[in-house]
Design a protein around this motif. Sequence first.
Motif, PDB file in Angstrom:
ATOM      1  N   MET A   1      41.706  43.703  41.826  1.00  0.00           N
ATOM      2  CA  MET A   1      41.548  42.245  42.850  1.00  0.00           C
ATOM      3  C   MET A   1      40.054  41.638  42.268  1.00  0.00           C
ATOM      4  O   MET A   1      40.582  40.509  41.959  1.00  0.00           O
ATOM      5  CB  MET A   1      41.255  42.114  44.405  1.00  0.00           C
ATOM      6  CG  MET A   1      40.287  40.763  45.209  1.00  0.00           C
ATOM      7  SD  MET A   1      42.376  39.514  44.638  1.00  0.00           S
ATOM      8  CE  MET A   1      43.422  40.276  46.759  1.00  0.00           C
ATOM      9  N   ILE A   2      39.445  42.572  41.401  1.00  0.00           N
ATOM     10  CA  ILE A   2      38.867  42.478  41.075  1.00  0.00           C
ATOM     11  C   ILE A   2      38.938  41.331  39.091  1.00  0.00           C
ATOM     12  O   ILE A   2      38.603  40.675  38.983  1.00  0.00           O
ATOM     13  CB  ILE A   2      36.986  43.332  40.653  1.00  0.00           C
ATOM     14  CG1 ILE A   2      36.927  43.645  41.739  1.00  0.00           C
ATOM     15  CG2 ILE A   2      36.270  42.643  39.613  1.00  0.00           C
ATOM     16  CD1 ILE A   2      35.275  44.734  41.529  1.00  0.00           C
ATOM     17  N   TRP A   4      42.129  39.867  38.425  1.00  0.00           N
ATOM     18  CA  TRP A   4      42.413  38.451  38.229  1.00  0.00           C
ATOM     19  C   TRP A   4      41.641  37.547  39.172  1.00  0.00           C
ATOM     20  O   TRP A   4      41.936  36.619  39.018  1.00  0.00           O
ATOM     21  CB  TRP A   4      43.873  38.686  39.318  1.00  0.00           C
ATOM     22  CG  TRP A   4      44.852  39.680  38.864  1.00  0.00           C
ATOM     23  CD1 TRP A   4      44.797  41.530  39.355  1.00  0.00           C
ATOM     24  CD2 TRP A   4      45.528  39.600  37.518  1.00  0.00           C
ATOM     25  NE1 TRP A   4      46.185  41.504  38.283  1.00  0.00           N
ATOM     26  CE2 TRP A   4      46.348  40.291  37.096  1.00  0.00           C
ATOM     27  CE3 TRP A   4      45.578  38.080  36.682  1.00  0.00           C
ATOM     28  CZ2 TRP A   4      47.032  40.790  36.020  1.00  0.00           C
ATOM     29  CZ3 TRP A   4      46.387  38.310  35.418  1.00  0.00           C
ATOM     30  CH2 TRP A   4      46.851  40.224  35.056  1.00  0.00           C
ATOM     31  N   THR A   5      40.478  37.607  39.428  1.00  0.00           N
ATOM     32  CA  THR A   5      39.629  37.232  40.125  1.00  0.00           C
ATOM     33  C   THR A   5      38.756  36.675  38.618  1.00  0.00           C
ATOM     34  O   THR A   5      38.129  35.896  38.804  1.00  0.00           O
ATOM     35  CB  THR A   5      38.530  37.472  41.203  1.00  0.00           C
ATOM     36  OG1 THR A   5      38.440  39.123  41.077  1.00  0.00           O
ATOM     37  CG2 THR A   5      39.524  37.035  42.468  1.00  0.00           C
ATOM     38  N   LEU A   6      38.571  37.610  37.529  1.00  0.00           N
ATOM     39  CA  LEU A   6      38.116  37.276  36.646  1.00  0.00           C
ATOM     40  C   LEU A   6      38.275  36.511  36.008  1.00  0.00           C
ATOM     41  O   LEU A   6      37.072  35.582  35.342  1.00  0.00           O
ATOM     42  CB  LEU A   6      38.613  39.150  35.995  1.00  0.00           C
ATOM     43  CG  LEU A   6      37.227  38.827  34.380  1.00  0.00           C
ATOM     44  CD1 LEU A   6      35.298  38.412  34.316  1.00  0.00           C
ATOM     45  CD2 LEU A   6      37.501  39.714  33.751  1.00  0.00           C
ATOM     46  N   PRO A   8      39.982  33.890  36.737  1.00  0.00           N
ATOM     47  CA  PRO A   8      39.087  32.254  37.171  1.00  0.00           C
ATOM     48  C   PRO A   8      37.804  32.349  36.895  1.00  0.00           C
ATOM     49  O   PRO A   8      37.329  30.698  36.142  1.00  0.00           O
ATOM     50  CB  PRO A   8      39.573  31.687  38.445  1.00  0.00           C
ATOM     51  CG  PRO A   8      40.682  33.298  38.453  1.00  0.00           C
ATOM     52  CD  PRO A   8      41.027  34.131  37.384  1.00  0.00           C
ATOM     53  N   ALA A   9      37.202  33.093  36.645  1.00  0.00           N
ATOM     54  CA  ALA A   9      35.397  33.095  37.062  1.00  0.00           C
ATOM     55  C   ALA A   9      35.325  33.134  35.045  1.00  0.00           C
ATOM     56  O   ALA A   9      33.995  32.171  35.215  1.00  0.00           O
ATOM     57  CB  ALA A   9      34.971  34.809  37.247  1.00  0.00           C
ATOM     58  N   SER A  59      33.332  39.145  30.260  1.00  0.00           N
ATOM     59  CA  SER A  59      34.277  39.247  30.840  1.00  0.00           C
ATOM     60  C   SER A  59      34.501  40.853  29.712  1.00  0.00           C
ATOM     61  O   SER A  59      35.041  41.984  30.889  1.00  0.00           O
ATOM     62  CB  SER A  59      35.109  38.941  30.346  1.00  0.00           C
ATOM     63  OG  SER A  59      35.588  38.684  29.014  1.00  0.00           O
ATOM     64  N   CYS A 192      41.231  31.966  28.669  1.00  0.00           N
ATOM     65  CA  CYS A 192      40.606  31.146  30.111  1.00  0.00           C
ATOM     66  C   CYS A 192      39.381  30.200  29.783  1.00  0.00           C
ATOM     67  O   CYS A 192      38.770  29.521  29.736  1.00  0.00           O
ATOM     68  CB  CYS A 192      40.411  31.563  30.898  1.00  0.00           C
ATOM     69  SG  CYS A 192      42.059  32.789  31.466  1.00  0.00           S
TER      70      CYS A 192
END
Length: 336
Positions: A1-2, A4-6, A8-9, A59, A192
């Motif tokens: 989960m971490i 795939w939120t990275l 967009p962050a 990242s 991104c």
Amino acid sequence: MILWTLFPAVLLVALVMTGGLRRYALARSIIDIPNERSSHSVPTPRGGGVAIVVAFLLSLPVFASQSLLPGNLIWALVGTGSMIALLGFLDDHGHVAARWRLLGHFLGSAWALFCLGGIPPLHAFGLDIDFGGFGYVLALFYFVWLLNLYNFMDGIDGLASVEAICVCLGGVVLYVISHHFEQSYAALALACAVAGFLFWNFPPARIFMGDAGSGFLGVALAILSLQAAWVDSALFAGWLILLGVFVVDATVTLIRRLLRGEKVYEAHRSHAYQHASRQLGSHKPVTMAVLLINVLWLFPLACMAVSGWLDGGVALVIAYLPLVLLAIKFRSGMPG
């Protein structure tokens, strides 16, 4: 989960930070003023590419903590990327003599090559090619050239950003095709970061990338492409194909200017994309044309090379030949 939120962050950090850098540039009068060699006509803040650098580099510790990327790749990106970005930042804020910039480019590239281990044996045109010690020299010049050509090609609104996103997302698909998806995280994060910046840089641009951003992108793409060669020789061919628009325009321009005896280190506006933007009277059609070339021509050929439908060397020649003709048509390297 971490993980795939990275992504967009990373995009959000670049988006917000670019807006802050624009205000900073306006307050400090860090502005690109149009001159006879410019491709733009309106004074525009520069230096927004720092947001790409920061968002992407932040990242990497996450990937390292999860053991999602090879350690040598992370050290190459952090060490070389930071050095090139800092050099570009100093040049954006003042002036760094060309000889010192070039020395920094070679030193930074040498660190990346030390981390990656040079060029592995490659397969092309049915041959296995082992470069041996000469591979380090070849790779060093590949890095420095890609770094500088990315700076040369960052001359109209949105072009360098769109190119980087196309190359990185194309690279992600190539890793999926070759069943090495775990190698794609850095390319996806870089895409991104650039996407966040592109919100401000899409024609008409509200801020320019500056040398810090363009140099960083050039060397980051060089590192990712060479690291791909260690995974699979066909992947390296795929990355070179994806980079075709920038490689061909910059290289044809350099060769033609050298043949005319020009001082190639001096600023100019004789790239094919610059001629095209003047003919069309706008930056946006050229940027969108490059997007279409990447998606409809280069990306399919890169996929064919990686999937084994075409030999990597053959696919590279097929990809580049029309680009050379297009560069000549739009007077790449010619004055005016």
